[in-house]
Write a protein that holds these residues in place. Sequence first.
Motif, PDB file in Angstrom:
ATOM      1  N   SER A  59      -7.844  -4.005   1.637  1.00 50.74           N
ATOM      2  CA  SER A  59      -6.799  -2.545   2.173  1.00 50.74           C
ATOM      3  C   SER A  59      -8.013  -1.612   2.700  1.00 50.74           C
ATOM      4  O   SER A  59      -9.245  -1.554   2.537  1.00 50.74           O
ATOM      5  CB  SER A  59      -7.261  -0.927   1.020  1.00 50.74           C
ATOM      6  OG  SER A  59      -6.291  -0.418   0.378  1.00 50.74           O
TER       7      SER A  59
ATOM      8  N   TYR B 208       0.963   3.589   1.425  1.00 52.33           N
ATOM      9  CA  TYR B 208       0.018   2.813   2.122  1.00 52.33           C
ATOM     10  C   TYR B 208      -0.240   3.936   2.721  1.00 52.33           C
ATOM     11  O   TYR B 208      -1.404   3.934   4.619  1.00 52.33           O
ATOM     12  CB  TYR B 208       0.199   1.935   2.931  1.00 52.33           C
ATOM     13  CG  TYR B 208       1.352   0.452   2.078  1.00 52.33           C
ATOM     14  CD1 TYR B 208      -0.038  -0.254   1.943  1.00 52.33           C
ATOM     15  CD2 TYR B 208       2.471   0.347   2.256  1.00 52.33           C
ATOM     16  CE1 TYR B 208       0.942  -1.484   1.412  1.00 52.33           C
ATOM     17  CE2 TYR B 208       2.606  -1.072   1.533  1.00 52.33           C
ATOM     18  CZ  TYR B 208       2.287  -1.847   0.669  1.00 52.33           C
ATOM     19  OH  TYR B 208       2.968  -2.403  -0.131  1.00 52.33           O
TER      20      TYR B 208
ATOM     21  N   ARG C 230      -8.647  -6.797 -10.976  1.00 53.49           N
ATOM     22  CA  ARG C 230      -8.393  -7.129  -9.396  1.00 53.49           C
ATOM     23  C   ARG C 230      -9.488  -6.463  -8.668  1.00 53.49           C
ATOM     24  O   ARG C 230      -9.903  -6.248  -7.140  1.00 53.49           O
ATOM     25  CB  ARG C 230      -7.193  -6.862  -9.629  1.00 53.49           C
ATOM     26  CG  ARG C 230      -6.233  -8.019  -9.773  1.00 53.49           C
ATOM     27  CD  ARG C 230      -4.615  -7.275  -9.193  1.00 53.49           C
ATOM     28  NE  ARG C 230      -5.252  -7.581  -7.659  1.00 53.49           N
ATOM     29  CZ  ARG C 230      -3.212  -6.602  -7.459  1.00 53.49           C
ATOM     30  NH1 ARG C 230      -2.261  -6.601  -8.086  1.00 53.49           N
ATOM     31  NH2 ARG C 230      -3.666  -6.735  -6.169  1.00 53.49           N
TER      32      ARG C 230
ATOM     33  N   SER D  62      -4.355  -2.312  -4.852  1.00 49.69           N
ATOM     34  CA  SER D  62      -3.240  -2.881  -6.190  1.00 49.69           C
ATOM     35  C   SER D  62      -2.186  -3.081  -5.769  1.00 49.69           C
ATOM     36  O   SER D  62      -1.018  -3.593  -6.446  1.00 49.69           O
ATOM     37  CB  SER D  62      -3.315  -1.740  -6.867  1.00 49.69           C
ATOM     38  OG  SER D  62      -2.837  -0.509  -6.252  1.00 49.69           O
ATOM     39  N   MET D  63      -2.005  -2.636  -4.172  1.00 49.83           N
ATOM     40  CA  MET D  63      -0.246  -3.031  -3.591  1.00 49.83           C
ATOM     41  C   MET D  63      -1.096  -4.294  -2.568  1.00 49.83           C
ATOM     42  O   MET D  63      -0.391  -4.718  -1.333  1.00 49.83           O
ATOM     43  CB  MET D  63      -0.288  -1.763  -3.159  1.00 49.83           C
ATOM     44  CG  MET D  63       0.419  -1.018  -3.866  1.00 49.83           C
ATOM     45  SD  MET D  63       1.367   0.614  -3.936  1.00 49.83           S
ATOM     46  CE  MET D  63       2.857  -0.266  -2.878  1.00 49.83           C
ATOM     47  N   SER D  64      -2.328  -5.073  -2.424  1.00 53.10           N
ATOM     48  CA  SER D  64      -2.736  -5.556  -1.441  1.00 53.10           C
ATOM     49  C   SER D  64      -2.562  -6.988  -1.826  1.00 53.10           C
ATOM     50  O   SER D  64      -2.558  -7.445  -3.080  1.00 53.10           O
ATOM     51  CB  SER D  64      -4.279  -5.143  -0.708  1.00 53.10           C
ATOM     52  OG  SER D  64      -4.217  -6.318  -0.143  1.00 53.10           O
ATOM     53  N   ASP D  65      -2.133  -8.337  -1.652  1.00 53.56           N
ATOM     54  CA  ASP D  65      -2.053  -9.590  -1.701  1.00 53.56           C
ATOM     55  C   ASP D  65      -3.807  -9.949  -1.772  1.00 53.56           C
ATOM     56  O   ASP D  65      -3.503 -11.228  -3.137  1.00 53.56           O
ATOM     57  CB  ASP D  65      -0.643 -10.443  -1.470  1.00 53.56           C
ATOM     58  CG  ASP D  65       0.712 -10.437  -1.044  1.00 53.56           C
ATOM     59  OD1 ASP D  65       1.143  -9.816  -1.957  1.00 53.56           O
ATOM     60  OD2 ASP D  65       1.090 -10.763  -0.551  1.00 53.56           O
ATOM     61  N   ASP D  66      -4.378  -9.641  -1.105  1.00 56.37           N
ATOM     62  CA  ASP D  66      -5.593 -10.745  -0.873  1.00 56.37           C
ATOM     63  C   ASP D  66      -6.309  -9.187  -1.771  1.00 56.37           C
ATOM     64  O   ASP D  66      -8.388  -9.858  -1.407  1.00 56.37           O
ATOM     65  CB  ASP D  66      -5.499 -11.357   0.207  1.00 56.37           C
ATOM     66  CG  ASP D  66      -6.110 -10.353   1.196  1.00 56.37           C
ATOM     67  OD1 ASP D  66      -5.724  -8.885   0.956  1.00 56.37           O
ATOM     68  OD2 ASP D  66      -5.984 -10.217   2.483  1.00 56.37           O
TER      69      ASP D  66
END
Length: 235
Positions: free
Chosen positions: A20, A190, A53, A13-17
């Motif tokens: 993780s 993170y 997502r 949810s905090m990754s552009d692609d």
Amino acid sequence: MGTILAFGGGGFSMSDDGASALDDYLLDLTGRSRPRVCFVPTASGDADAYSQRFEAAFAGRAETSVLSLFCHQPWGYSDPKVLLEQDVVYVGGGSTANLLAVWRLHDLPEVLRDAAANGTILAGVSAGMNCWFEGSSTDSFGPLAPLTDGLGFVPASACPHYLGEPGRREKYLGWVGAGVLGDGYAVDDYAAVLLRDGELVEAVAEKPGRPVFRVERRGDGAVELEVPVQTLAAG
């Protein structure tokens, strides 16, 4: 109370692609090549884009499902007991207070307790971290505030986004120091803490320089005890 991986922030949810290292670590904990992972997006009101997502990020490496308590299509409503069939229950971020209220209406706490006792790994980010603890730092009510009626699967308090959001650190230290919240874990974006039966096993991070602290009340204040953090290699 079983195995819990609590993310202060990060994951798909905090990754552009959608990639993780924390999510990779979570899947590896199951010991399965294609684990069953159910996403629970209650805290976001079952936001459709959030669930989509999740499915995209885990496609091809897990058997995915979504527990929608708001009856969103195409998932529809599922009996919460489906969580008993999962290797991982992954709880999304949003409002901790709303999550807890809705879960209690649907008897999820007891189902989750049984799932954890049977070996299901409980995980989550932000609100999905907070929910497992006795108390937490939350913005569910607008300004940051202490929440004291978490599930209590971990006998401690929690603060996600510790250095990532203004006020988190100062407020949490104040609440623990005043006894409003009990001793607990402060986890930066993170980074995550792995706990088994309420005890810390290790702290991990998918980016360097992302700290984790044990925060304890001492006298009239609180102290930060830094926890060693293992930085995970990208998958």
